[in-house]
Design a protein around this motif. Structure first.
Motif, short mmCIF file in Angstrom:
data_model
loop_
_atom_site.label_atom_id
_atom_site.label_comp_id
_atom_site.label_asym_id
_atom_site.label_seq_id
_atom_site.Cartn_x
_atom_site.Cartn_y
_atom_site.Cartn_z
N ALA A 68 0.82 -1.21 0.00
CA ALA A 68 0.00 0.00 0.00
C ALA A 68 0.86 1.26 0.00
O ALA A 68 0.46 2.29 -0.54
CB ALA A 68 -0.94 0.00 1.20
N GLN A 69 2.05 1.18 0.60
CA GLN A 69 2.94 2.33 0.62
C GLN A 69 3.75 2.45 -0.66
O GLN A 69 3.99 3.55 -1.16
CB GLN A 69 3.90 2.22 1.82
N VAL A 70 4.16 1.32 -1.21
CA VAL A 70 5.02 1.33 -2.39
C VAL A 70 4.21 1.44 -3.68
O VAL A 70 4.56 2.15 -4.61
CB VAL A 70 5.91 0.06 -2.41
N GLY A 71 3.09 0.69 -3.74
CA GLY A 71 2.20 0.76 -4.89
C GLY A 71 2.57 -0.12 -6.05
O GLY A 71 1.98 -0.02 -7.12
N ASP A 72 3.53 -1.04 -5.87
CA ASP A 72 3.98 -1.87 -6.98
C ASP A 72 4.46 -3.21 -6.41
O ASP A 72 5.32 -3.25 -5.53
CB ASP A 72 5.11 -1.18 -7.73
N SER A 73 3.90 -4.32 -6.91
CA SER A 73 4.26 -5.63 -6.39
C SER A 73 5.73 -5.95 -6.61
O SER A 73 6.40 -6.48 -5.71
CB SER A 73 3.40 -6.71 -7.06
N ALA A 74 6.25 -5.63 -7.80
CA ALA A 74 7.65 -5.94 -8.09
C ALA A 74 8.58 -5.23 -7.13
O ALA A 74 9.55 -5.81 -6.61
CB ALA A 74 7.97 -5.55 -9.53
N GLU A 75 8.31 -3.96 -6.85
CA GLU A 75 9.18 -3.20 -5.95
C GLU A 75 9.00 -3.65 -4.51
O GLU A 75 9.98 -3.72 -3.75
CB GLU A 75 8.89 -1.71 -6.09
N THR A 76 7.77 -3.99 -4.11
CA THR A 76 7.54 -4.46 -2.75
C THR A 76 8.34 -5.73 -2.48
O THR A 76 9.00 -5.87 -1.44
CB THR A 76 6.04 -4.72 -2.52
N ILE A 77 8.30 -6.68 -3.41
CA ILE A 77 9.04 -7.93 -3.24
C ILE A 77 10.54 -7.67 -3.23
O ILE A 77 11.28 -8.25 -2.44
CB ILE A 77 8.66 -8.91 -4.37
N ALA A 78 11.00 -6.77 -4.10
CA ALA A 78 12.43 -6.47 -4.15
C ALA A 78 12.92 -5.91 -2.81
O ALA A 78 14.01 -6.24 -2.33
CB ALA A 78 12.72 -5.48 -5.27
N LEU A 79 12.10 -5.07 -2.18
CA LEU A 79 12.50 -4.47 -0.90
C LEU A 79 12.45 -5.49 0.24
O LEU A 79 13.32 -5.49 1.12
CB LEU A 79 11.59 -3.28 -0.59
N LEU A 80 11.43 -6.35 0.23
CA LEU A 80 11.27 -7.31 1.33
C LEU A 80 12.20 -8.50 1.19
O LEU A 80 12.75 -9.00 2.18
CB LEU A 80 9.82 -7.78 1.40
N TRP A 81 12.39 -8.99 -0.02
CA TRP A 81 13.17 -10.21 -0.21
C TRP A 81 14.64 -10.01 0.13
O TRP A 81 15.30 -10.92 0.65
CB TRP A 81 13.03 -10.71 -1.63
N ARG A 82 15.17 -8.84 -0.16
CA ARG A 82 16.59 -8.62 0.10
C ARG A 82 16.90 -8.66 1.60
O ARG A 82 18.07 -8.73 1.98
CB ARG A 82 17.03 -7.28 -0.48
N ARG A 83 15.86 -8.64 2.43
CA ARG A 83 16.06 -8.73 3.87
C ARG A 83 15.90 -10.15 4.40
O ARG A 83 15.98 -10.39 5.59
CB ARG A 83 15.07 -7.81 4.58
#
Length: 570
Positions: free
Chosen positions: A77-92
């Motif tokens: 909801a904050q990022v607005g894009d599934s690809a970017e959300t996964i990229a931010l979460l997965w790297r952690r």
């Protein structure tokens, strides 16, 4: 892939267009032809094929991590894009055994686009999940974002086609107009296609199936002093015609090909078989520019755009639909005649040739097709004082305004100010109450920018206060949705208000206290059985925030219905 990712990062960090053009030029010059072709395909926004859905990637990410669904959804909801959300979460996430971060073997962009990503999409179930997780783990963080965007088909990086064409022109030494023409009608990425795109100008640049780049008009801005002429020169230097409310298209007859292209570079032959039959009857080497409209043979004007919408997207319209919504091609320019490119000739000469062509077509034995080809009429405009009275007649003619074109103008590519102007009618306006709000997407994912507005079902609602919000909601009927018209400061202010005045939540949608009034502008209304209000609105947008007006004084459905039968006005 890493070189392409580095380009994307560089473009994202460039401070201005000149730096972006230079970055693209350098990258195109150094890249192998096949990689350059695929990069161009992506940068032009053509990578729309969804190999794996964002929902599927979300599922894979959640199954392989300890993240709760609510956290993923809040981040999205904050990022607005599934690809970017996964990229931010997965790297952690911790590294998977046997898959060190950044350990994916290097490969060209061509190999990724033609082999690796399609292979992932072809897998199913657990095999696909494991392969995607291994891929994610082996990518660098920046590569992870780019690969996810390519998988979901949502590759948008804020680099427009004009900027890319400038870089290609700088790299190749060719004119941007020539490159734009070569890209019309689609670009299939390959080394051969890249070589053909950058080949020297042969002087004969129209292939049998390719349309010309469309010349677009700019909105006319009247001078503040009404005594000043709206455009240089006398009115006689300008050709005036109606601005038709249809679909812009090019009708082509070359060799054995009859084609109908929309302005969106879509080949729409199946939806309009009668216009393809018309093209079959045109002389070889003919390209017409004009408007696709629904027009009954005995009528004096075209039908509303809603009738044309019934034809769009149909692969095989039936006889009943063809009879109920007959299409015509309203021609207003001739771009090619007998295979000769006429675009550099002045409009006055192209118009004379168009009139001659249509006259010859009607005189020939083409009775069945003749009714589907119309000539857009020139309007009498000798003095600038006639401009506004003429514009006010547009709705009576079934148009949405006027076009003004310099008689000595060539047919250019894209939106070039100075030669073609559109002078649309003033829109209809109604004051409506904000009822629902939803967060936007992309950079506006953390702001409420999509709004639903309502009108009173009673022309004179009783004055109410905040305590009677529930009563207000029952007496308001949803009328239109809009997401444009406010500036950044107004969006931020309204977002704060929405968060503090929310009544209910329905997933991503918030119902708010019906207190804020907005003036909506729109092009027209049509009766509709699909909408609760009974009315469909054409091109609604916010024209201003009526903070001076209480909700009780907003307009009613009765006022909107009255516009359905209102006389034409300017």
């Amino acid at each position: 892939m890493r070189q392409f990712t580095a380009l994307i990062e560089q473009l994202d960090g460039c401070p201005g267009t000149l730096a972006k053009v230079e970055a693209l030029r350098v990258w195109f010059a150094a890249a192998p032809a096949a990689d350059a072709a695929w990069a161009l395909h992506c940068l032009l926004g053509k990578q729309r094929r969804r190999l794996i859905t964002g929902r599927r990637l979300r599922q894979i990410c959640l199954e392989a991590s300890s993240l709760p669904e609510w956290l993923f959804d809040d981040c999205h909801a904050q990022v607005g894009d599934s690809a970017e959300t996964i990229a931010l979460l997965w790297r952690r996430q911790p590294c998977l055994e046997g898959h060190p971060r950044g350990g994916t073997p290097q490969a060209s962009l061509q190999e990724w686009m033609e082999e690796r990503l399609p292979a992932l999409a072809a897998l199913e179930g657990e095999a696909q999940a494991e392969a995607v997780q291994a891929l994610w783990q082996g990518l660098e963080p920046d590569e992870l974002l780019v690969v996810n965007k390519l998988l979901t088909g949502g590759f948008r990086i804020g680099v427009g086609q004009g900027l890319v064409l400038r870089a290609l022109a700088s790299h190749s030494g060719l004119e941007t107009s020539l490159l734009a023409h070569r890209l019309m009608g689609g670009f299939s990425p390959s080394a051969e296609a890249w070589t053909a795109l950058l080949a020297p100008d042969r002087g004969d640049e129209h292939r049998s199936s390719r349309p010309y780049p469309f010349f677009l008009a700019s909105p006319l801005e009247l001078p503040p002093d009404p005594q000043q002429p709206p455009l240089p020169g006398g009115a006689g230097a300008w050709l005036a015609e109606w601005k038709w409310d249809g679909i812009r298209g090019q009708l082509i007859r070359r060799g054995d090909n009859s084609l109908l292209w929309s302005r969106g570079e879509e080949l729409i032959n199946p939806a309009f078989p009668e216009l393809i039959a018309l093209a079959d009857s045109l002389p070889q080497g003919t390209v017409l520019d004009g408007e696709i409209l629904v027009w009954q043979a005995e009528a004096q004007q075209p039908e509303a755009f809603a009738a044309l919408q019934r034809r769009l997207g149909r692969k095989a319209p039936g006889r009943a639909l063809l009879a109920a919504c007959p299409a015509v091609f309203q021609a207003y320019d001739l771009l090619e005649l007998e295979g000769q490119d006429l675009r550099q000739q002045p409009l006055s000469q192209r118009r004379a040739a168009l009139e001659w062509l249509i006259q010859q077509h009607r005189a020939a034995a083409h009775a069945a097709a003749a009714g589907h080809l119309r000539l857009s009429p020139q309007l009498a405009l000798q003095r600038w004082e006639q401009l506004e009275p003429l514009r006010q007649q547009a709705r009576a003619a079934g148009a949405e305004g006027l076009m003004l074109k310099a008689r000595d103008s060539p047919y250019r590519s894209g939106r070039r100010r100075g030669s073609w102007w559109k002078h649309k009618l003033e829109p209809y306006r109604l004051d409506a109450v904000l009822l629902y709000a939803q967060a936007g997407s992309g950079r506006r994912a953390n702001l409420f920018t999509d709004y639903t507005f309502a009108l009173w079902d009673d022309p004179e609602p009783a004055a109410v206060g905040p305590a009677a919000a529930a009563v207000e909601q029952r007496r308001l009927v949803s009328f239109a949705k809009a997401y444009s018209g406010l500036d950044a400061a107004e969006i931020a202010s309204l977002d704060r208000w929405i968060r503090s005045h929310t009544l209910e939540r329905f997933g991503p949608v918030r119902a708010v206290q019906p207190l804020q009034v907005f003036e909506l502008a729109f092009e027209g209304l049509q009766p509709s059985r699909r909408h609760k209000s009974g009315i469909a609105v054409r091109f609604p947008r916010i024209s201003r925030w009526r903070q001076d007006k209480p909700a009780a004084e907003a307009d009613s459905l009765a006022t909107a219905r009255a516009l359905l039968s209102a006389p034409a006005r300017g």
